[in-house]
Design a protein around this motif. Sequence first.
Motif, short mmCIF file in Angstrom:
data_model
loop_
_atom_site.label_atom_id
_atom_site.label_comp_id
_atom_site.label_asym_id
_atom_site.label_seq_id
_atom_site.Cartn_x
_atom_site.Cartn_y
_atom_site.Cartn_z
N SER A 110 76.05 18.00 40.34
CA SER A 110 75.22 18.95 41.07
C SER A 110 74.50 18.21 42.19
O SER A 110 73.82 17.22 41.94
CB SER A 110 74.22 19.61 40.12
OG SER A 110 73.35 20.47 40.83
N LEU A 111 74.65 18.71 43.43
CA LEU A 111 74.00 18.09 44.58
C LEU A 111 73.39 19.20 45.43
O LEU A 111 74.08 20.10 45.91
CB LEU A 111 75.02 17.30 45.41
CG LEU A 111 74.51 16.70 46.74
CD1 LEU A 111 73.39 15.70 46.46
CD2 LEU A 111 75.65 16.05 47.50
N ASP A 112 72.07 19.14 45.61
CA ASP A 112 71.36 20.15 46.39
C ASP A 112 70.49 19.45 47.43
O ASP A 112 69.47 18.83 47.10
CB ASP A 112 70.51 21.03 45.47
CG ASP A 112 69.99 22.27 46.19
OD1 ASP A 112 70.04 22.32 47.43
OD2 ASP A 112 69.53 23.21 45.49
N LEU A 113 70.90 19.55 48.70
CA LEU A 113 70.14 18.98 49.82
C LEU A 113 69.70 20.09 50.77
O LEU A 113 69.35 19.81 51.93
CB LEU A 113 71.00 17.95 50.57
CG LEU A 113 71.55 16.77 49.77
CD1 LEU A 113 72.42 15.88 50.64
CD2 LEU A 113 70.44 15.96 49.13
N SER A 114 69.70 21.30 50.30
CA SER A 114 69.44 22.45 51.17
C SER A 114 67.99 22.48 51.66
O SER A 114 67.10 21.85 51.11
CB SER A 114 69.76 23.74 50.42
OG SER A 114 68.91 23.88 49.29
N TRP A 115 67.81 23.26 52.77
CA TRP A 115 66.49 23.49 53.34
C TRP A 115 65.78 22.19 53.69
O TRP A 115 64.65 21.95 53.30
CB TRP A 115 65.64 24.35 52.40
CG TRP A 115 66.16 25.75 52.22
CD1 TRP A 115 66.98 26.18 51.23
CD2 TRP A 115 65.92 26.88 53.06
NE1 TRP A 115 67.28 27.51 51.39
CE2 TRP A 115 66.62 27.98 52.52
CE3 TRP A 115 65.16 27.07 54.23
CZ2 TRP A 115 66.59 29.24 53.08
CZ3 TRP A 115 65.13 28.34 54.79
CH2 TRP A 115 65.85 29.40 54.23
N ASN A 116 66.47 21.34 54.43
CA ASN A 116 65.88 20.15 55.01
C ASN A 116 66.22 20.14 56.50
O ASN A 116 66.58 21.19 57.07
CB ASN A 116 66.40 18.89 54.30
CG ASN A 116 65.69 18.62 52.99
OD1 ASN A 116 64.56 18.16 52.97
ND2 ASN A 116 66.36 18.90 51.87
N LYS A 117 66.14 18.99 57.12
CA LYS A 117 66.48 18.85 58.54
C LYS A 117 67.54 17.77 58.71
O LYS A 117 67.54 17.03 59.70
CB LYS A 117 65.23 18.53 59.34
CG LYS A 117 64.14 19.60 59.25
CD LYS A 117 62.89 19.19 60.00
CE LYS A 117 61.80 20.26 59.87
NZ LYS A 117 60.55 19.86 60.57
#
Length: 841
Positions: free
Chosen positions: A695-702
């Motif tokens: 599971s990899l979640d890097l969402s909602w960044n820049k």
Amino acid sequence: MTMVTFSSRGSLKLVRAILFITLLVQYLRPALGFISGVGVGDANNIRCLEGERQALLEFRKGLIDDYGRLSSWRGEDENKNCCNWEGVLCSNQTGHVLKLHLSGSQDDGMQPFRGMISPSLFELPYLTFLDLSSNDFNQSHIPKFIGSLNHLKHLDLSWANFSGPIPHQLENLSHLQYLNLGGNDLKIIENLKWLSHMSTIEYLDLSATNLSVVANDWLEVVSHLPNLKTLSLWLCDLPPLSQSSLPRFNYSKSFAPLETLDLHHNQFVHIPKSFGDICTLRELYLSSNNFNGQLIELMNNLSGCAKNSLEVLDLSENHITGSLPNFSIFPSLKNLNLSKNELNGTLPKSIGNLYNLKLLSISSNNLQGVISDSFFSNFSKLRAYLSKLDSNARKVSFLEISDANISDTIPAEWLEDLPSTLMDLNISSNQIHGQLPNVLTKGLNGLAIDLSSNRIDGTLPLFPTNLTFLNLSKNRFSGSISSLCKINAQLLAFLDLSDNILSGRLPNCFMHWRKLIVLNLAVMDLGRNRFSGKVPAWIGEGLPRLFSLSLHSNKFAGSIPLHLCWLKDLQIFDLSLNDISGTIPQCLNNFTGMTRGGTSSVGIIKHFIPYSYYNGITYGKEYVDSAMVIIKGSEHTYSKLLQLIKIIDLSRKKLTGKLPSEILSLSGLLALNISRNNLIGEIPQMIGQLGSLESLDLSWNKISGEIPFSMSNLTFLLFLNLSYNNLSGKIPLSPQLQSCDAFAFVGNPALCGPPLTQLCPGEETPNQSKPMEDGLAPCNNDSERVKIAEKVSDAGMTTFCLARDGCIAVLKAKRLIRVKYVAATGCSRQNKCHNLTSVWE
């Protein structure tokens, strides 16, 4: 003075020969390694043999010593004597290495090794004792050469993450008295014939080994081990014992010395009458099987000569029905566990005739009636685990009233009347409400208190200062926790305050609780007060044994202290849903607990927390770790698989800067969530090194730049979310990325390629009817998405359809569920896969 005279020339020759041999031995003593003294030990005077010293140094090369336990294993002159090395015992007569005690059991205060077993052990020809239990040998096979160590009397390779077949070469260990291979991922290929050669074996543990292929043959083989005293075959997938298939022999003679038989967690449906004919049987463990008949019928099968010797009987966690029979025919019973069955009726008075009874567990049944003081008049030795108990039982040491549907407050007088002998108070999993009276320190010497899963509110009272175990989770306690600082810092090993509405800062007295193994301060109610202030740096300094740090859903602020990187054993690092800011520390690669795979095929982490030692027996509380984590966007609570879980969750904070490349060394990491922060920079090019990532979640960044092609190496990836960043370029073509829903990539305007509908410059409209390069067939316009969860069917495999991308098969394994893509001709409206053509590696 005594004078000896010799009357012949032959006697003079004899004297000369004796003198010559004496001088020769004195001259050769250093080379032969002879040392005066008796027994094994006194390493200060023993000099080990050079060849065996070199063999040990070679053996050390195969081990990864994360904790520096083998720092004494060096070649310098001051450390040259291997008999002084950690875990090594030599003979003080010959200097030969006799014992290697290198267990990694944390219950014994040790730390585990990793690596492999070097064949150099074969150069220790006089080795009689080898203990490598509770280490991590990374699913390797048990080396066949161990069968050549033919002087071995004690071999313990339990809980060491071995896999594969048990080598039949072990049959050569004809002097073996103790063999423990339990808790690994081993299997039997053909039969147990190799066991029949071990005529000297006294202790045999093959627990968690798949013995389904040997069916009832196991009973035939072990019956021919004339010295066997302890047999442990729990969780071995043993099928029911049918009467017709049972070997026909005299059990009282064949099992003459057998004292302990542990067969819990198998598939037995009845107790063979032959077990009742084992006249020496003292302990019988049959919990968690498939017994479903009347209790009296099961007990009648034990009414042979075993009824006189039986001291421990565990039939808990089955489906046994009926009322309690007359147990007085078992006069030696000390421990009787019938909990978690379907028993009914009342507690018979005849049970009061069990004068030796120390432990009685009948909780979680359908029993009823009243238990009065007179019932305990004969129980001078009883440690009671009853669902209801009168508080006047003055010699009770253990009191469990858990899961008893009690809905009431706790009167102060009830607590005051608890016996001073009480060591363990457990009233968890009820509906107890109201405030906890501030009288727990008056006359109560309780060393373990469990009040979890109730509705108790108010502030924390003062607790006994000698606590080793305190569980207050899942209540409504509020306010400060500073009163806990009164607890003796040298004793407390377990503290769970999760799921309350506690507030304020964490007091620094926690840093003195150096024996603390489990610390859980997570607060789940987002609408109530939470802990505040900075994340204390002393957590890293003062709690070095933590494997799980969960501070999520609080109001912690400030930056992540670098001192947390000192927690080498950390496997769960959750600071999500706080007000933490700053950058992600580059030192997260110090979390060596996340650099390796699971250390147990069963994956259950148990802690034994001792709190009393009496009459040669250590009393304590066994705790099976569990933790709530967020994976793939949803909450999961793990216990059985917890040892395999390696997670970092730093989501929903105010973190800035880049994702540090040092995190790529955490090769055992299963889930990484840094979503909803303000991270910049690019995704590290070598992110594919995180080969275990699911599971990899890097969402909602820049985050900007292209998606690294190495991400296609994440073959176990089940959940991916890169949405709402500044990513650009073409999504790399790979089964792992194209099988994701387009939602995983939305919010990146400059991103193109499947599964997004936005085409990359110069590309034509793709042919949707054409199978993808990886062999996946498209679904028939099925718009439903199916979440892939850890749950699998009892059949072992479940298939799921994913819109657009074909089918996925999920296999129930002895570690975390893994997936492989399966070619299919299409998906039905019921999300069923058809014509599976490719399965597992």
